[in-house]
Motif scaffolding. Structure first.
Motif, PDB file in Angstrom:
ATOM      1  N   GLY A  16       1.604  -7.699   5.505  1.00 37.72           N
ATOM      2  CA  GLY A  16       2.755  -8.453   5.050  1.00 37.72           C
ATOM      3  C   GLY A  16       3.392  -7.921   3.785  1.00 37.72           C
ATOM      4  O   GLY A  16       4.390  -8.466   3.330  1.00 37.72           O
ATOM      5  N   LEU A  17       2.832  -6.859   3.186  1.00 38.53           N
ATOM      6  CA  LEU A  17       3.477  -6.273   2.018  1.00 38.53           C
ATOM      7  C   LEU A  17       4.691  -5.463   2.462  1.00 38.53           C
ATOM      8  O   LEU A  17       4.626  -4.766   3.474  1.00 38.53           O
ATOM      9  N   SER A  18       5.754  -5.545   1.706  1.00 37.98           N
ATOM     10  CA  SER A  18       6.891  -4.657   1.958  1.00 37.98           C
ATOM     11  C   SER A  18       6.442  -3.230   1.633  1.00 37.98           C
ATOM     12  O   SER A  18       5.418  -3.034   0.966  1.00 37.98           O
ATOM     13  N   ASP A  19       7.198  -2.251   2.079  1.00 41.51           N
ATOM     14  CA  ASP A  19       6.851  -0.864   1.760  1.00 41.51           C
ATOM     15  C   ASP A  19       6.799  -0.649   0.252  1.00 41.51           C
ATOM     16  O   ASP A  19       5.896   0.023  -0.252  1.00 41.51           O
ATOM     17  N   ASP A  20       7.777  -1.219  -0.477  1.00 33.13           N
ATOM     18  CA  ASP A  20       7.785  -1.047  -1.931  1.00 33.13           C
ATOM     19  C   ASP A  20       6.551  -1.662  -2.572  1.00 33.13           C
ATOM     20  O   ASP A  20       5.958  -1.081  -3.484  1.00 33.13           O
TER      21      ASP A  20
ATOM     22  N   ARG B  93       3.453   0.480  -1.703  1.00 33.99           N
ATOM     23  CA  ARG B  93       3.477   1.674  -2.542  1.00 33.99           C
ATOM     24  C   ARG B  93       3.020   1.312  -3.961  1.00 33.99           C
ATOM     25  O   ARG B  93       2.200   2.006  -4.559  1.00 33.99           O
ATOM     26  N   GLY B  94       3.545   0.230  -4.493  1.00 32.58           N
ATOM     27  CA  GLY B  94       3.167  -0.221  -5.832  1.00 32.58           C
ATOM     28  C   GLY B  94       1.696  -0.592  -5.917  1.00 32.58           C
ATOM     29  O   GLY B  94       1.036  -0.308  -6.923  1.00 32.58           O
ATOM     30  N   ALA B  95       1.181  -1.210  -4.877  1.00 31.54           N
ATOM     31  CA  ALA B  95      -0.231  -1.597  -4.872  1.00 31.54           C
ATOM     32  C   ALA B  95      -1.137  -0.371  -4.800  1.00 31.54           C
ATOM     33  O   ALA B  95      -2.177  -0.316  -5.468  1.00 31.54           O
ATOM     34  N   LEU B  96      -0.761   0.622  -4.010  1.00 31.79           N
ATOM     35  CA  LEU B  96      -1.553   1.859  -3.936  1.00 31.79           C
ATOM     36  C   LEU B  96      -1.555   2.584  -5.276  1.00 31.79           C
ATOM     37  O   LEU B  96      -2.606   3.028  -5.752  1.00 31.79           O
ATOM     38  N   LEU B  97      -0.386   2.684  -5.901  1.00 34.50           N
ATOM     39  CA  LEU B  97      -0.312   3.336  -7.203  1.00 34.50           C
ATOM     40  C   LEU B  97      -1.063   2.511  -8.247  1.00 34.50           C
ATOM     41  O   LEU B  97      -1.830   3.053  -9.050  1.00 34.50           O
ATOM     42  N   GLY B  98      -0.882   1.200  -8.212  1.00 37.79           N
ATOM     43  CA  GLY B  98      -1.566   0.329  -9.167  1.00 37.79           C
ATOM     44  C   GLY B  98      -3.067   0.407  -9.041  1.00 37.79           C
ATOM     45  O   GLY B  98      -3.782   0.533 -10.048  1.00 37.79           O
ATOM     46  N   LEU B  99      -3.582   0.329  -7.816  1.00 36.12           N
ATOM     47  CA  LEU B  99      -5.029   0.389  -7.621  1.00 36.12           C
ATOM     48  C   LEU B  99      -5.567   1.757  -8.006  1.00 36.12           C
ATOM     49  O   LEU B  99      -6.582   1.856  -8.715  1.00 36.12           O
ATOM     50  N   GLY B 100      -4.904   2.825  -7.565  1.00 36.37           N
ATOM     51  CA  GLY B 100      -5.374   4.171  -7.907  1.00 36.37           C
ATOM     52  C   GLY B 100      -5.380   4.400  -9.406  1.00 36.37           C
ATOM     53  O   GLY B 100      -6.342   4.929  -9.962  1.00 36.37           O
TER      54      GLY B 100
ATOM     55  N   PRO C 270       5.069  10.278   1.196  1.00 38.53           N
ATOM     56  CA  PRO C 270       5.120  11.659   0.704  1.00 38.53           C
ATOM     57  C   PRO C 270       6.271  11.960  -0.259  1.00 38.53           C
ATOM     58  O   PRO C 270       6.221  12.956  -0.973  1.00 38.53           O
ATOM     59  N   ASP C 271       7.271  11.107  -0.318  1.00 35.97           N
ATOM     60  CA  ASP C 271       8.388  11.342  -1.238  1.00 35.97           C
ATOM     61  C   ASP C 271       8.191  10.679  -2.592  1.00 35.97           C
ATOM     62  O   ASP C 271       9.077  10.765  -3.446  1.00 35.97           O
ATOM     63  N   ASP C 272       7.064  10.025  -2.806  1.00 36.14           N
ATOM     64  CA  ASP C 272       6.841   9.296  -4.054  1.00 36.14           C
ATOM     65  C   ASP C 272       6.204  10.205  -5.101  1.00 36.14           C
ATOM     66  O   ASP C 272       5.020  10.527  -5.027  1.00 36.14           O
ATOM     67  N   GLY C 273       6.999  10.632  -6.064  1.00 39.25           N
ATOM     68  CA  GLY C 273       6.497  11.502  -7.127  1.00 39.25           C
ATOM     69  C   GLY C 273       5.513  10.805  -8.050  1.00 39.25           C
ATOM     70  O   GLY C 273       4.639  11.453  -8.626  1.00 39.25           O
ATOM     71  N   GLY C 274       5.627   9.488  -8.201  1.00 40.75           N
ATOM     72  CA  GLY C 274       4.689   8.747  -9.036  1.00 40.75           C
ATOM     73  C   GLY C 274       3.278   8.811  -8.488  1.00 40.75           C
ATOM     74  O   GLY C 274       2.314   9.072  -9.224  1.00 40.75           O
ATOM     75  N   LEU C 275       3.130   8.587  -7.187  1.00 38.61           N
ATOM     76  CA  LEU C 275       1.811   8.677  -6.562  1.00 38.61           C
ATOM     77  C   LEU C 275       1.225  10.078  -6.739  1.00 38.61           C
ATOM     78  O   LEU C 275       0.046  10.230  -7.058  1.00 38.61           O
ATOM     79  N   LYS C 276       2.053  11.104  -6.553  1.00 37.03           N
ATOM     80  CA  LYS C 276       1.575  12.486  -6.701  1.00 37.03           C
ATOM     81  C   LYS C 276       1.155  12.771  -8.139  1.00 37.03           C
ATOM     82  O   LYS C 276       0.155  13.455  -8.378  1.00 37.03           O
ATOM     83  N   THR C 277       1.911  12.256  -9.090  1.00 34.61           N
ATOM     84  CA  THR C 277       1.590  12.481 -10.502  1.00 34.61           C
ATOM     85  C   THR C 277       0.255  11.845 -10.865  1.00 34.61           C
ATOM     86  O   THR C 277      -0.594  12.472 -11.511  1.00 34.61           O
ATOM     87  N   PHE C 278       0.058  10.595 -10.450  1.00 40.61           N
ATOM     88  CA  PHE C 278      -1.207   9.925 -10.754  1.00 40.61           C
ATOM     89  C   PHE C 278      -2.369  10.565  -9.992  1.00 40.61           C
ATOM     90  O   PHE C 278      -3.488  10.636 -10.500  1.00 40.61           O
ATOM     91  N   LEU C 279      -2.100  11.069  -8.773  1.00 40.01           N
ATOM     92  CA  LEU C 279      -3.123  11.807  -8.035  1.00 40.01           C
ATOM     93  C   LEU C 279      -3.529  13.056  -8.811  1.00 40.01           C
ATOM     94  O   LEU C 279      -4.720  13.358  -8.944  1.00 40.01           O
TER      95      LEU C 279
END
Length: 169
Positions: A74-78, A81-88, A112-121
């Motif tokens: 039930g989470l929107s894509d945004d 994405r925010g939850a994955l980045l937040g948890l990571g 794959p287009d999210d630069g924030g996720l890549k940066t934190f990775l």
């Protein structure tokens, strides 16, 4: 819905988010914790509870809410994405580097287009000593997103070096 109609849930959630956004984070946290305990399968409520814990510097307490949000639906894509980045990011702050890498790698694969996720990775990879992989991600991100003509002019070389910084051309 454990005593709340869908309208009540929306109103309570909106009020709590507004409290967080206006700086009344402690009050928002109390409301979101209560709402999440009443609606334990509600992924959006769990995500908002995680987020407010993070804004208060309560990273360890945020983790179970992030995990519940991502396990649910039930989470929107945004929000996903925010939850994955937040948890990571939270795992990384807590020194749980392997979990951070796994979460952020999954997030970067899903978005794959999210630069924030890549940066934190990249930061999490650095933390586990995988500096080559971290530099490859960052250099590739840099040359694919830069507006700096000096960097863009070297794009082919930077992309080649990103694959192996120890190589000579």
């Amino acid at each position: 819905m454990s005593g709340h109609s869908a309208v009540d849930r929306e109103r309570l959630l909106s009020e709590a988010v507004r409290l967080r956004e206006t700086g009344r984070r402690e009050e928002a946290k109390e409301r979101l914790v209560a709402l999440s305990s009443e609606l334990p399968l509600d992924a959006e409520v769990a995500y908002q509870a995680a987020w407010v814990h993070d804004t208060l510097g309560l990273e360890a307490e945020a983790v179970p809410y992030y995990e519940r949000a991502l396990d649910g639906s039930g989470l929107s894509d945004d929000d996903r994405r925010g939850a994955l980045l937040g948890l990571g990011s939270t795992y990384r702050v807590l020194g749980r580097y392997e979990e951070a890498v796994a979460t952020l790698r999954d997030g970067a694969a899903e978005f794959p287009d999210d630069g924030g996720l890549k940066t934190f990775l990249a930061m999490a990879l650095y933390n586990i000593g995988r500096t080559h992989d971290a530099m490859e991600i960052l250099l590739t991100l840099l040359v694919t997103t830069t507006k700096d003509p000096e960097i863009a002019g070297y794009r082919p070389a930077i992309e080649e070096y990103a694959k192996d910084l120890d190589a000579t051309m």
